[in-house]
Design an enzyme around this catalytic site. Structure first.
Site, PDB file in Angstrom:
ATOM      1  N   SER A 238      39.444  76.185  55.947  1.00 43.14           N
ATOM      2  CA  SER A 238      38.463  75.862  56.985  1.00 43.14           C
ATOM      3  C   SER A 238      38.984  74.681  57.791  1.00 43.14           C
ATOM      4  CB  SER A 238      37.126  75.501  56.358  1.00 43.14           C
ATOM      5  OG  SER A 238      36.341  74.845  57.342  1.00 43.14           O
TER       6      SER A 238
ATOM      7  N   GLY B  56      38.105  74.038  52.666  1.00 34.89           N
ATOM      8  CA  GLY B  56      38.332  73.057  53.726  1.00 34.89           C
ATOM      9  C   GLY B  56      38.891  71.774  53.161  1.00 34.89           C
ATOM     10  N   SER B  57      38.006  70.950  52.574  1.00 33.54           N
ATOM     11  CA  SER B  57      38.438  69.634  52.100  1.00 33.54           C
ATOM     12  C   SER B  57      39.499  69.738  51.008  1.00 33.54           C
ATOM     13  CB  SER B  57      37.223  68.842  51.615  1.00 33.54           C
ATOM     14  OG  SER B  57      36.454  69.591  50.707  1.00 33.54           O
TER      15      SER B  57
ATOM     16  N   PHE C  79      28.178  71.285  56.656  1.00 34.21           N
ATOM     17  CA  PHE C  79      29.141  70.215  56.401  1.00 34.21           C
ATOM     18  C   PHE C  79      30.206  70.663  55.401  1.00 34.21           C
ATOM     19  CE2 PHE C  79      25.043  68.407  57.444  1.00 34.21           C
ATOM     20  CZ  PHE C  79      25.378  67.581  58.517  1.00 34.21           C
ATOM     21  N   GLY C  80      31.395  70.116  55.567  1.00 33.29           N
ATOM     22  CA  GLY C  80      32.436  70.302  54.564  1.00 33.29           C
ATOM     23  C   GLY C  80      32.252  69.283  53.449  1.00 33.29           C
ATOM     24  N   GLY C  81      32.999  69.461  52.385  1.00 33.88           N
ATOM     25  CA  GLY C  81      33.048  68.464  51.328  1.00 33.88           C
ATOM     26  C   GLY C  81      31.850  68.425  50.398  1.00 33.88           C
TER      27      GLY C  81
ATOM     28  N   ASP D 247      32.425  80.593  50.422  1.00 32.32           N
ATOM     29  CA  ASP D 247      32.603  79.458  51.331  1.00 32.32           C
ATOM     30  C   ASP D 247      31.792  78.255  50.854  1.00 32.32           C
ATOM     31  OD1 ASP D 247      32.966  77.772  53.475  1.00 32.32           O
ATOM     32  OD2 ASP D 247      32.054  79.091  54.963  1.00 32.32           O
ATOM     33  N   GLY D 248      32.502  77.199  50.457  1.00 31.67           N
ATOM     34  CA  GLY D 248      31.841  75.948  50.121  1.00 31.67           C
ATOM     35  C   GLY D 248      32.193  75.433  48.739  1.00 31.67           C
ATOM     36  N   GLY D 249      32.837  74.273  48.693  1.00 30.98           N
ATOM     37  CA  GLY D 249      33.130  73.632  47.419  1.00 30.98           C
ATOM     38  C   GLY D 249      34.192  74.324  46.585  1.00 30.98           C
TER      39      GLY D 249
ATOM     40  N   MET E  92      27.566  79.628  62.895  1.00 34.14           N
ATOM     41  CA  MET E  92      26.327  78.998  62.431  1.00 34.14           C
ATOM     42  C   MET E  92      25.590  78.572  63.699  1.00 34.14           C
ATOM     43  SD  MET E  92      28.107  76.951  59.290  1.00 34.14           S
ATOM     44  CE  MET E  92      29.733  77.192  59.986  1.00 34.14           C
TER      45      MET E  92
ATOM     46  N   HIS F 268      39.923  79.872  58.906  1.00 35.80           N
ATOM     47  CA  HIS F 268      38.451  79.916  58.901  1.00 35.80           C
ATOM     48  C   HIS F 268      37.951  78.920  59.944  1.00 35.80           C
ATOM     49  CE1 HIS F 268      34.512  80.796  57.156  1.00 35.80           C
ATOM     50  NE2 HIS F 268      34.252  79.502  57.246  1.00 35.80           N
TER      51      HIS F 268
ATOM     52  N   HIS G 122      33.153  81.894  61.654  1.00 33.00           N
ATOM     53  CA  HIS G 122      31.877  81.780  60.928  1.00 33.00           C
ATOM     54  C   HIS G 122      30.882  81.135  61.882  1.00 33.00           C
ATOM     55  CE1 HIS G 122      29.637  79.656  57.360  1.00 33.00           C
ATOM     56  NE2 HIS G 122      28.858  80.469  58.049  1.00 33.00           N
TER      57      HIS G 122
ATOM     58  N   ASP H 110      34.779  77.308  61.730  1.00 32.81           N
ATOM     59  CA  ASP H 110      33.351  77.031  61.565  1.00 32.81           C
ATOM     60  C   ASP H 110      32.710  76.579  62.873  1.00 32.81           C
ATOM     61  OD1 ASP H 110      32.740  77.495  58.753  1.00 32.81           O
ATOM     62  OD2 ASP H 110      34.138  75.865  58.340  1.00 32.81           O
TER      63      ASP H 110
ATOM     64  N   MET I  42      29.364  75.400  64.676  1.00 30.72           N
ATOM     65  CA  MET I  42      28.040  74.827  64.396  1.00 30.72           C
ATOM     66  C   MET I  42      27.404  74.339  65.693  1.00 30.72           C
ATOM     67  SD  MET I  42      28.907  72.688  60.974  1.00 30.72           S
ATOM     68  CE  MET I  42      29.875  73.396  59.640  1.00 30.72           C
TER      69      MET I  42
ATOM     70  N   MET J 184      27.712  81.898  50.960  1.00 33.16           N
ATOM     71  CA  MET J 184      27.751  80.434  51.017  1.00 33.16           C
ATOM     72  C   MET J 184      27.485  79.874  49.622  1.00 33.16           C
ATOM     73  SD  MET J 184      28.479  79.766  54.117  1.00 33.16           S
ATOM     74  CE  MET J 184      28.460  77.986  53.899  1.00 33.16           C
TER      75      MET J 184
HETATM   76  C1  DX5 Z   1      30.125  74.756  55.730  1.00 36.11           C
HETATM   77  C2  DX5 Z   1      31.330  75.554  56.210  1.00 36.11           C
HETATM   78  C3  DX5 Z   1      32.478  75.589  55.275  1.00 36.11           C
HETATM   79  C4  DX5 Z   1      33.060  74.264  54.937  1.00 36.11           C
HETATM   80  C5  DX5 Z   1      33.845  74.370  53.688  1.00 36.11           C
HETATM   81  O1  DX5 Z   1      29.059  75.011  56.575  1.00 36.11           O
HETATM   82  O2  DX5 Z   1      30.949  76.883  56.461  1.00 36.11           O
HETATM   83  O3  DX5 Z   1      33.467  76.467  55.758  1.00 36.11           O
HETATM   84  O4  DX5 Z   1      33.868  73.745  55.935  1.00 36.11           O
HETATM   85  O5  DX5 Z   1      34.308  73.104  53.361  1.00 36.11           O
HETATM   86  P1  DX5 Z   1      34.639  72.680  51.865  1.00 36.11           P
HETATM   87  O6  DX5 Z   1      35.719  73.603  51.380  1.00 36.11           O
HETATM   88  O7  DX5 Z   1      35.088  71.280  52.020  1.00 36.11           O
HETATM   89  O8  DX5 Z   1      33.370  72.830  51.066  1.00 36.11           O
HETATM   90 ZN    ZN Z   2      32.476  78.424  56.931  1.00 36.50          ZN
END
Ligand code: DX5
Ligand code: ZN
Length: 221
Positions: A9, A199-200, A145-147, A177-179, A70, A34, A68, A36, A38, A139
């Site tokens: 991401s 992502g992170s 948010f990432g992280g 997607d996420g964590g 949002m 990926h 993606h 994102d 928003m 999700m």
């Molecule tokens: C959150 C995003 C994710 C996010 C993932 O809304 O859709 O793609 O960036 O980030 P990590 O891998 O850091 O959870």
């Molecule tokens: Zn995403």
């Protein structure tokens, strides 16, 4: 087709040198980018739009761009992303008044279509549209948010969606997607995911190739 797709991401990339970051992560072994999107309305954050997608294509990115969305409403931004070079466009059912129509709209613009399920969205939303989808994006954090930390109940949900996909007999990707990290991706894969957004875990690491290698090894183990 690869059974383990890694989709970094770019939300966690350095936006001041985005083209270089994407080149580096693809050279490090990533499969998809990926992307994102928003809107500070559907989710409480504001990121990037079709112009940035187009800029990456002009920069020379040929890998699939996994958009993606949002955003709310969804439909009027779909043609712009298709034109900007999106390969896959996924959206949240809560952000579309007519989910079936949005799926057809995405496909009519030549992109693959995905539906995104938030942590509290029931899997039943897939029941009458799954056959039309190319991808289900689960999700494992709340979008925005990432992280954030991986929500553990997603593992059971992954198993439920995997059963539904297998029952169709169709080639539908199950993306998470996420964590996602190198140390939990193994159990996530075992629960049925075959595409992994991170992502992170990737962009905050000093060596992208090393993280991606460790992720693939954990999926294969
Ligand atoms: C959150 C995003 C994710 C996010 C993932 O809304 O859709 O793609 O960036 O980030 P990590 O891998 O850091 O959870
Ligand atoms: Zn995403």
């Amino acid at each position: 087709m690869s059974t383990c797709l890694i989709a970094p991401s770019i939300l966690s990339a350095n936006f001041a040198k985005l083209g270089e970051e994407v080149d580096n992560v693809l050279a490090a072994g990533a499969d998809w980018v990926h992307f994102d999107v928003m809107d500070n309305h559907y989710v409480p954050n504001l990121t990037i739009g079709p112009m940035v997608c187009q800029a990456l294509r002009k920069h020379g990115v040929t890998a699939p761009i996994d958009v993606h969305l949002m955003v709310e409403p969804v439909d009027r931004i779909v043609p712009d992303f298709a034109e900007a070079g999106a390969s896959i466009i996924s959206f949240h059912p809560e952000a579309s008044r007519h989910v079936h129509r949005t799926i057809q709209l995405i496909k009519s613009h030549g992109c693959k279509a995905g539906l995104v399920l938030n942590p509290a969205t029931p899997v039943d939303v897939l029941d009458w549209v799954l056959d039309d989808l190319d991808l289900v994006l689960l999700m494992s954090v709340n979008p925005g948010f990432g992280g954030q930390a991986f929500i553990h109940s997603t593992l059971e949900k992954l198993r439920a969606v995997r059963r539904k996909i297998d029952a169709t007999g169709k080639d539908i990707r199950l993306e998470i997607d996420g964590g996602v990290k190198a140390d939990n991706i193994g159990e996530i894969a075992a629960a049925g995911a075959d595409a992994f957004v991170a992502g992170s875990a990737i962009f905050n690491a000093p060596d992208y190739a090393d993280v991606i290698r460790r992720m693939r090894a954990a999926v294969a183990a």
